[in-house]
Design a protein around this motif. Structure first.
Motif, PDB file in Angstrom:
ATOM      1  N   GLY A 159      23.637  37.044  46.001  1.00  7.97           N
ATOM      2  CA  GLY A 159      24.216  38.210  46.644  1.00  7.97           C
ATOM      3  C   GLY A 159      24.602  39.282  45.645  1.00  7.97           C
ATOM      4  O   GLY A 159      24.169  39.283  44.490  1.00  7.97           O
ATOM      5  N   ARG A 160      25.449  40.176  46.071  1.00  2.00           N
ATOM      6  CA  ARG A 160      25.866  41.277  45.215  1.00  2.00           C
ATOM      7  C   ARG A 160      26.759  40.783  44.086  1.00  2.00           C
ATOM      8  O   ARG A 160      27.549  39.859  44.271  1.00  2.00           O
ATOM      9  CB  ARG A 160      26.627  42.323  46.034  1.00  2.00           C
ATOM     10  N   PRO A 161      26.626  41.378  42.902  1.00  3.26           N
ATOM     11  CA  PRO A 161      27.506  40.969  41.799  1.00  3.26           C
ATOM     12  C   PRO A 161      28.949  41.316  42.108  1.00  3.26           C
ATOM     13  O   PRO A 161      29.240  42.302  42.799  1.00  3.26           O
ATOM     14  CB  PRO A 161      26.969  41.774  40.605  1.00  3.26           C
ATOM     15  N   THR A 162      29.860  40.500  41.602  1.00  3.44           N
ATOM     16  CA  THR A 162      31.272  40.760  41.828  1.00  3.44           C
ATOM     17  C   THR A 162      31.694  42.052  41.127  1.00  3.44           C
ATOM     18  O   THR A 162      31.174  42.402  40.071  1.00  3.44           O
ATOM     19  CB  THR A 162      32.126  39.596  41.287  1.00  3.44           C
ATOM     20  N   LYS A 163      32.615  42.734  41.740  1.00  2.00           N
ATOM     21  CA  LYS A 163      33.085  44.001  41.188  1.00  2.00           C
ATOM     22  C   LYS A 163      33.931  43.734  39.960  1.00  2.00           C
ATOM     23  O   LYS A 163      34.860  42.931  39.980  1.00  2.00           O
ATOM     24  CB  LYS A 163      33.893  44.761  42.239  1.00  2.00           C
ATOM     25  N   GLU A 164      33.598  44.415  38.877  1.00  2.00           N
ATOM     26  CA  GLU A 164      34.344  44.231  37.632  1.00  2.00           C
ATOM     27  C   GLU A 164      35.644  45.010  37.695  1.00  2.00           C
ATOM     28  O   GLU A 164      35.693  46.118  38.246  1.00  2.00           O
ATOM     29  CB  GLU A 164      33.507  44.702  36.445  1.00  2.00           C
ATOM     30  N   PRO A 165      36.735  44.446  37.147  1.00  2.00           N
ATOM     31  CA  PRO A 165      38.009  45.179  37.128  1.00  2.00           C
ATOM     32  C   PRO A 165      37.851  46.512  36.402  1.00  2.00           C
ATOM     33  O   PRO A 165      36.985  46.675  35.538  1.00  2.00           O
ATOM     34  CB  PRO A 165      38.941  44.237  36.364  1.00  2.00           C
ATOM     35  N   PRO A 166      38.698  47.473  36.725  1.00  3.31           N
ATOM     36  CA  PRO A 166      38.616  48.777  36.050  1.00  3.31           C
ATOM     37  C   PRO A 166      38.927  48.653  34.575  1.00  3.31           C
ATOM     38  O   PRO A 166      39.617  47.719  34.149  1.00  3.31           O
ATOM     39  CB  PRO A 166      39.665  49.620  36.785  1.00  3.31           C
ATOM     40  N   PRO A 167      38.438  49.591  33.771  1.00  2.00           N
ATOM     41  CA  PRO A 167      38.734  49.546  32.331  1.00  2.00           C
ATOM     42  C   PRO A 167      40.228  49.625  32.070  1.00  2.00           C
ATOM     43  O   PRO A 167      40.985  50.237  32.833  1.00  2.00           O
ATOM     44  CB  PRO A 167      37.991  50.773  31.781  1.00  2.00           C
ATOM     45  N   GLN A 181      38.954  40.802  26.090  1.00  2.00           N
ATOM     46  CA  GLN A 181      39.951  41.823  25.767  1.00  2.00           C
ATOM     47  C   GLN A 181      41.061  41.857  26.816  1.00  2.00           C
ATOM     48  O   GLN A 181      42.248  41.960  26.484  1.00  2.00           O
ATOM     49  CB  GLN A 181      39.281  43.195  25.674  1.00  2.00           C
ATOM     50  N   ARG A 182      40.672  41.750  28.097  1.00  3.75           N
ATOM     51  CA  ARG A 182      41.685  41.741  29.165  1.00  3.75           C
ATOM     52  C   ARG A 182      42.578  40.510  29.052  1.00  3.75           C
ATOM     53  O   ARG A 182      43.794  40.601  29.280  1.00  3.75           O
ATOM     54  CB  ARG A 182      40.997  41.777  30.533  1.00  3.75           C
ATOM     55  N   ALA A 183      41.987  39.359  28.739  1.00  2.00           N
ATOM     56  CA  ALA A 183      42.787  38.138  28.618  1.00  2.00           C
ATOM     57  C   ALA A 183      43.786  38.236  27.473  1.00  2.00           C
ATOM     58  O   ALA A 183      44.937  37.796  27.594  1.00  2.00           O
ATOM     59  CB  ALA A 183      41.857  36.940  28.409  1.00  2.00           C
ATOM     60  N   ILE A 184      43.372  38.835  26.369  1.00  3.36           N
ATOM     61  CA  ILE A 184      44.277  38.998  25.222  1.00  3.36           C
ATOM     62  C   ILE A 184      45.398  39.974  25.578  1.00  3.36           C
ATOM     63  O   ILE A 184      46.571  39.736  25.274  1.00  3.36           O
ATOM     64  CB  ILE A 184      43.495  39.492  23.991  1.00  3.36           C
ATOM     65  N   ALA A 185      45.033  41.076  26.250  1.00  8.32           N
ATOM     66  CA  ALA A 185      46.038  42.077  26.612  1.00  8.32           C
ATOM     67  C   ALA A 185      47.048  41.523  27.606  1.00  8.32           C
ATOM     68  O   ALA A 185      48.208  41.949  27.624  1.00  8.32           O
ATOM     69  CB  ALA A 185      45.349  43.311  27.194  1.00  8.32           C
ATOM     70  N   ALA A 186      46.633  40.544  28.443  1.00  4.87           N
ATOM     71  CA  ALA A 186      47.530  39.980  29.454  1.00  4.87           C
ATOM     72  C   ALA A 186      48.505  38.964  28.879  1.00  4.87           C
ATOM     73  O   ALA A 186      49.488  38.606  29.539  1.00  4.87           O
ATOM     74  CB  ALA A 186      46.713  39.328  30.564  1.00  4.87           C
TER      75      ALA A 186
END
Length: 337
Positions: free
Chosen positions: A300-308, A217-222
């Motif tokens: 390690g820790r999972p990468t932080k997901e971008p905000p909605p 969805q983010r890729a389409i919106a970009a």
């Protein structure tokens, strides 16, 4: 005189280790069942989970096949470097029937098709539901020596109320349940832990598929002009292994156009190439590429997901269009499976 109690005729001995294994397995199944009922990617997940469950059932039938081989067959692509599948037997002759049964809305269809010799013992009601589900599979496996016995576990779990719908990744059991009238403690523990592991992997892959959906969805919106990108990203949900040739065929476009479209998805991190060659390239989603050994496992820790993404009328129309593409791909693949 030996005053030890007689061994139970039904189920395992309920040692503390056994009780803990049953509780852990039931919890893992419950978590997966709760998440799948509210997931926006339930249909593509079910398709992938069916390939995973079928691979496990084939292995219990002594089939020399790995999970990646079933994904390769399901996506219609031969992965270079993989050993050829046996040609003297059709390994996938029961897959379509099983998937049709999984999609059947009648909850009694699978149970009514069981041989009349399969029934619950009187004392079964005093045992955990998970043990009762395994006993149904044990009875079927000793009567029916085909792969369908192992494919019946998701239905047995559903019929006893452990899941709302059959979860295909939970297919399987253990060969001991076919060969022995009463499996020993180690065999019960191994079977319970294997099912718990299958439920945990199924939940992890559901999370990964949902993350891929949000990233799509983010890729389409970009994109200023997304063009056919939404159709490709919807296709990836159902066909995680792709080539320019397969995309061109399924989306009715040229191979050159499909190659450019795949490159856009790769630049967005939604596909990775697994062939590393100039022609006849193949691409896989990053999560499965890591599971199948084409990418190093993340540590390690999972990468932080971008905000909605913000609530916006224009974005809402983009997402609605993407949902329509998902539905169109589902209808397309349902007709050709």
């Amino acid at each position: 005189m030996d005053n030890r109690p007689a061994l139970p005729r039904f189920g395992p001995d309920y040692t503390p280790k056994m009780v803990a294994a049953i509780a852990a397995c039931s919890t893992a199944i419950g978590r997966l069942d709760a998440r799948i009922t509210a997931s926006p990617v339930a249909k593509p997940w079910a398709m992938r989970a069916a390939w995973s469950g079928y691979a496990k059932a084939l292995q219990l039938q002594s089939g020399e096949v790995e999970e990646i081989d079933v994904f390769s067959w399901g996506c219609g692509l031969k992965i270079p470097g993989r050993p050829p599948l046996p040609s003297h037997v059709d390994l996938f002759d029961r897959l379509d029937d099983w998937r049709s049964a999984l999609d059947n809305p009648d909850p009694l269809a699978w149970r009514d098709a069981l041989p009349t010799a399969i029934s619950e013992a009187i004392e079964a009601k005093d045992h955990p539901l998970l043990v009762r589900a395994f006993d149904t599979v044990r009875q079927l496996a000793r009567i029916d020596h085909s792969i369908m016995a192992w494919l019946g576990l998701p239905f047995a779990l559903r019929d006893l109320g452990l899941t709302a719908t059959p979860l295909p990744c939970l297919a399987g059991c253990a060969k001991a349940f076919r060969l022995k009238s009463r499996p020993n403690e180690d065999e019960w523990l191994a079977t319970l832990r294997a099912l718990e592991r299958a439920a945990r992997i199924g939940l992890e892959r559901l999370h990964g598929l949902e993350r891929h959906f949000r990233n799509a969805q983010r890729a389409i919106a970009a994109e200023y002009r997304p063009g056919a990108l939404p159709a490709l990203l919807a296709l990836i949900q159902y066909r995680p292994l792709l080539s320019p040739q397969s995309v061109a065929e399924l989306l009715s476009m040229s191979i050159a156009g499909a190659s450019k479209l795949i490159e856009r998805a790769s630049m967005a991190g939604l596909l990775v190439e697994i062939t590393q060659r100039r022609s006849w390239r193949q691409y896989l989603t990053p999560d499965l590429a890591a599971d199948f050994g084409y990418l190093p496992a993340k540590r390690g820790r999972p990468t932080k997901e971008p905000p909605p993404l913000p609530v916006d009328r224009d974005l809402a129309s983009v997402f609605d269009a993407f949902d329509r593409e998902m539905a169109a791909i589902d209808n397309l693949l349902t007709g050709v499976r």
